[in-house]
Design a protein around this motif. Structure first.
Motif, PDB file in Angstrom:
ATOM      1  N   THR A 236      -9.646   1.506  -1.561  1.00  0.00           N
ATOM      2  CA  THR A 236      -9.602   0.175  -2.143  1.00  0.00           C
ATOM      3  C   THR A 236     -10.087  -0.857  -1.128  1.00  0.00           C
ATOM      4  O   THR A 236     -10.347  -0.543   0.031  1.00  0.00           O
ATOM      5  CB  THR A 236      -8.177  -0.175  -2.630  1.00  0.00           C
ATOM      6  OG1 THR A 236      -8.215  -1.386  -3.383  1.00  0.00           O
ATOM      7  CG2 THR A 236      -7.212  -0.341  -1.459  1.00  0.00           C
TER       8      THR A 236
ATOM      9  N   LYS B 123       0.900   4.268  -3.166  1.00  0.00           N
ATOM     10  CA  LYS B 123       0.632   5.710  -3.040  1.00  0.00           C
ATOM     11  C   LYS B 123       1.881   6.575  -3.237  1.00  0.00           C
ATOM     12  O   LYS B 123       1.794   7.800  -3.192  1.00  0.00           O
ATOM     13  CB  LYS B 123       0.008   6.021  -1.682  1.00  0.00           C
ATOM     14  CG  LYS B 123       0.924   5.913  -0.487  1.00  0.00           C
ATOM     15  CD  LYS B 123       0.201   6.327   0.788  1.00  0.00           C
ATOM     16  CE  LYS B 123       1.126   6.274   2.001  1.00  0.00           C
ATOM     17  NZ  LYS B 123       0.409   6.650   3.246  1.00  0.00           N
TER      18      LYS B 123
ATOM     19  N   GLU C 199      -5.507   1.822   6.057  1.00  0.00           N
ATOM     20  CA  GLU C 199      -4.782   2.333   4.900  1.00  0.00           C
ATOM     21  C   GLU C 199      -5.523   2.015   3.602  1.00  0.00           C
ATOM     22  O   GLU C 199      -5.541   2.838   2.667  1.00  0.00           O
ATOM     23  CB  GLU C 199      -3.374   1.751   4.865  1.00  0.00           C
ATOM     24  CG  GLU C 199      -2.479   2.303   3.770  1.00  0.00           C
ATOM     25  CD  GLU C 199      -2.267   3.805   3.874  1.00  0.00           C
ATOM     26  OE1 GLU C 199      -2.166   4.458   2.812  1.00  0.00           O
ATOM     27  OE2 GLU C 199      -2.224   4.331   5.013  1.00  0.00           O
TER      28      GLU C 199
ATOM     29  N   GLN D 286      -7.025   4.757   0.835  1.00  0.00           N
ATOM     30  CA  GLN D 286      -6.714   4.721  -0.590  1.00  0.00           C
ATOM     31  C   GLN D 286      -7.916   4.335  -1.440  1.00  0.00           C
ATOM     32  O   GLN D 286      -7.800   4.187  -2.661  1.00  0.00           O
ATOM     33  CB  GLN D 286      -5.558   3.757  -0.843  1.00  0.00           C
ATOM     34  CG  GLN D 286      -4.239   4.195  -0.227  1.00  0.00           C
ATOM     35  CD  GLN D 286      -3.049   3.385  -0.722  1.00  0.00           C
ATOM     36  OE1 GLN D 286      -3.049   2.902  -1.844  1.00  0.00           O
ATOM     37  NE2 GLN D 286      -2.027   3.256   0.112  1.00  0.00           N
TER      38      GLN D 286
ATOM     39  N   LEU E  13       0.835  -1.206   0.000  1.00  0.00           N
ATOM     40  CA  LEU E  13       0.000   0.000   0.000  1.00  0.00           C
ATOM     41  C   LEU E  13       0.868   1.253   0.000  1.00  0.00           C
ATOM     42  O   LEU E  13       0.526   2.252  -0.649  1.00  0.00           O
ATOM     43  CB  LEU E  13      -0.927  -0.015   1.216  1.00  0.00           C
ATOM     44  CG  LEU E  13      -2.095  -1.004   1.145  1.00  0.00           C
ATOM     45  CD1 LEU E  13      -2.696  -1.237   2.525  1.00  0.00           C
ATOM     46  CD2 LEU E  13      -3.170  -0.500   0.180  1.00  0.00           C
TER      47      LEU E  13
END
Length: 376
Positions: free
Chosen positions: A187, A137, A181, A185, A133
């Motif tokens: 997801t 990003k 996290e 994001q 992750l």
């Protein structure tokens, strides 16, 4: 809860997945067995004649007994939170002396029934997902298009990312931090794993880096013929019953970090190079497999500090001293049981780009009698 899945496939084409650094072993009156990346497993006579070349892409280590035992990797899957994740899975491959494969032993399957080791696998996967992750990003990854496909995630992102996330979220579990996290994001685990499973470079799940076939029993759990292995990514060593394909003993969780080169001693104990990869200093441990107690150690005192985050090895010498390989420093040194350094070697080759000595994977002392006999 994770669970091992998949089939034990042993196709020669799949063996090309395996990688590993050059590692030679002298045996049989001077025969040299060599594990080398991309070139298979080889055996050379004392005078340099190639005597055996196999297509088995071995990695890290080899043990010569009646048969040849080495480490290989094949594509496999692991069931994590209800989803199949693709990994490079470690095997012990057994060959006869002519280089014909007799058997492949899936080490992920062997440890699947051990609760503590399964917990370590799931913990490691959570760490890898958090690192992935972080890659997703990063501005550099976005500019490159593909995210870290040229190497393993664990090699691209350091442990400090995980440690910072844990420190920033002291009341959350690692899984909760990963979920947080993912939400940030936009997801889900399902979407994330689609990307993860499509990576060009599969993650090495256990990262088994050492193999020794026990030449004697270590009561009450380890029998002669069991395999002693080191699983770097789990911070654990284990003994595998090769007939039952089952872990019968393990040690190290919460005590060692990124370890290498466990070996069985004549007194029934196990010698080990503990890298200390997160505490940033290494140590040599001698432990009792029956009690789990460390009975001797070197490297904890300030005057004896040494460090190799990767690789490393230790050999018990006939005179009782220990030969230690501090791999990344390009250094090897011999110590007495009292910790006195009586011999030291520094690799003379320089890495001009990194401006440092080249590393030594593992140094082994060969006795003069062995060389004289081989020269006859």
């Amino acid at each position: 809860v994770g669970q091992a899945t998949g089939e034990d496939q042993a196709k020669d084409s799949s063996r090309k997945l395996a990688t590993g650094c050059l590692y030679p072993v002298l045996h049989d009156g001077g025969d040299l067995y060599v594990v080398s990346e991309g070139k298979g497993l080889s055996r050379y006579k004392w005078r340099g004649t190639l005597a055996l070349q196999t297509e088995v892409a071995a990695h890290h280590d080899i043990h010569i007994a009646e048969d040849i035992y080495t480490l290989t990797m094949l594509p496999g899957t692991y069931r994590y939170n209800g989803h199949d994740m693709k990994f490079a899975v470690d095997y012990i491959t057994v060959l006869d002396r002519q280089g014909k494969v007799k058997r492949d032993i899936n080490l992920l399957t062997a440890i699947a029934g051990t609760g503590a080791l399964k917990e370590q696998i799931d913990k490691y996967i959570s760490q890898i997902l958090l690192k992935y992750l972080f890659l997703l990003k990063s501005e550099q990854a976005a500019a490159n298009g593909k995210v870290g496909d040229d190497d393993e995630i664990g090699a691209l992102v350091g442990d400090e990312v995980v440690l910072k996330a844990i420190n920033d979220n002291p009341k959350k579990s690692l899984d909760e931090i990963v979920n947080k996290e993912m939400a940030a994001q936009g997801t889900t685990l399902e979407k994330l794993l689609v990307q993860f499973n499509n990576r060009d470079h599969p993650e090495h799940l256990l990262h088994v880096n050492s193999l020794e076939i026990a030449g004697r029993a270590l009561p009450p759990h380890i029998k002669a013929g069991d395999a002693l292995i080191s699983m770097k990514n789990l911070d654990a060593i284990a003994a595998i019953d090769l007939k039952k394909n089952k872990s019968v003993w393990h040690w190290g969780i919460g005590r060692i970090q990124g370890q290498h080169h466990p070996s069985v001693l004549d007194n029934g104990n196990i010698l080990l190079f503990d890298n200390g990869s997160r505490r940033m200093h290494s140590s040599i441990l001698e432990l009792s497999p029956s009690s789990g107690d460390v009975v001797w150690q070197y490297g904890e005192g300030k005057s004896s500090r040494f460090f190799s985050k990767e690789q490393g090895g230790v050999q018990k010498l006939p005179n009782g001293n220990l030969l230690i390989t501090e791999s990344q420093s390009g250094r090897a040194f011999e110590i007495t049981r009292e910790g006195e350094i009586v011999w030291e070697f520094f690799c003379p080759d320089q890495d001009k780009e990194k401006k440092q000595r080249r590393g030594i994977y593992r140094m082994t002392r060969v006795e003069r009698d062995f060389v004289e006999k081989a020269n006859q």
